[in-house]
Write an enzyme that holds these catalytic residues in place. Sequence first.
Site, PDB file in Angstrom:
ATOM      1  N   HIS A 135      20.377  50.000   7.712  1.00  0.00           N
ATOM      2  CA  HIS A 135      20.305  49.480   9.085  1.00  0.00           C
ATOM      3  C   HIS A 135      21.173  50.285  10.041  1.00  0.00           C
ATOM      4  CE1 HIS A 135      24.287  47.643   8.841  1.00  0.00           C
ATOM      5  NE2 HIS A 135      23.924  46.902   7.790  1.00  0.00           N
TER       6      HIS A 135
ATOM      7  N   CYS B  55      25.310  46.869   2.497  1.00  0.00           N
ATOM      8  CA  CYS B  55      24.280  47.619   3.215  1.00  0.00           C
ATOM      9  C   CYS B  55      24.658  49.084   3.416  1.00  0.00           C
ATOM     10  CB  CYS B  55      24.023  46.970   4.569  1.00  0.00           C
ATOM     11  SG  CYS B  55      23.339  45.303   4.452  1.00  0.00           S
TER      12      CYS B  55
END
EC number: 2.3.2.-
Length: 346
Positions: free
Chosen positions: A293, A320
């Site tokens: 992301h 992430c």
Amino acid sequence: MKLSLKLILLSCCIAGISCNQTKEAKQAAEDPAEQRRLDSLETIKKAEEEAKKKPKTAADIKLSTDLAYNKHTLEETYPYKDTTRIFQMEKIKEKLAYVENFQRAPASYAVLQNHKNKNREAPLVKNYHRNEYTRISDSLGNERYQSAPLYALGETDKPSIYGRDGSLVKLKSSDTLAMVQVEGVSFEGTWEAPKRYVKTIGDSVTFHRVVFVDVTNQNILTAERTGDCEWAIRSMNPATTGQHKPPYAQETPTGMFVVQEKKTKMYYYKDGTTSIEGYAPYASRFTNGAYVHGVPVNNPKGAIIETSWSLGTTPRSHMCVRNASSHAKFVFDWAKTFNALVIVIE
């Protein structure tokens, strides 16, 4: 006399084979569906024979640079503080050779899924322990939470190991059964798994787009297949991966995963609460709660932030892979769900 009898029998066998072949050819000529079936069987046979040939290696991979995204681009070797960081091209070529090899024979692919235990908490494995996050894991360190149970063939009393959410497998039995047999692509071995944890994605899918995340050098590279053993690098950028900070932050797991889900804005909670603290733009989920992301925005209504000084430095995410937001959007658009891989190396 015995020799004559053998010759007669052999002649009969040859005649029988010839008759059968003639019969099949006649039936195929009269029935287009039968001809397609025979053609398909022949194609599969040839592909299986091809797959048995010498496997491709890193030396067979031709990796060229043809960027489709050219912002924040890093060189293959670049300075970092008082040291040097690299893109591990030889290791990337090894993984690409593996991607080439497992796709040489036809297969029906599937993905193990259990994000947030949506398909039920996996049963306890035979040998388990509580890891440093106080969660139960198997002998390989795979956590029970968000994983699928994998049973040794013929042993369905208790699972042997856990298969991580997002792992790629080949389906080896009918998907109409309660228990299906799967052959690991993301991991080794052939196992049985309850069907509810296995999402079939078919036999026509190809994995020609791969996102490489390097947790050692904190960078990200995307590669696209352009021909037989030919791959083009589409981007080379800084990234920031997961840090070891129990109980909320975990390292980005190494391995091969399938891109499963996209969110234009992935909202996240403040640690230890159910209060939304902010969002991450252009999020592509590949395993558990791990997404590729953009730069996190600590305001649910805040504007997208393009980049951050922390990208490419040290692990500081919850699991992430953070990127410049425009690069995250490139990955978001380029890596299609159930049609692209994320390979995390160290």
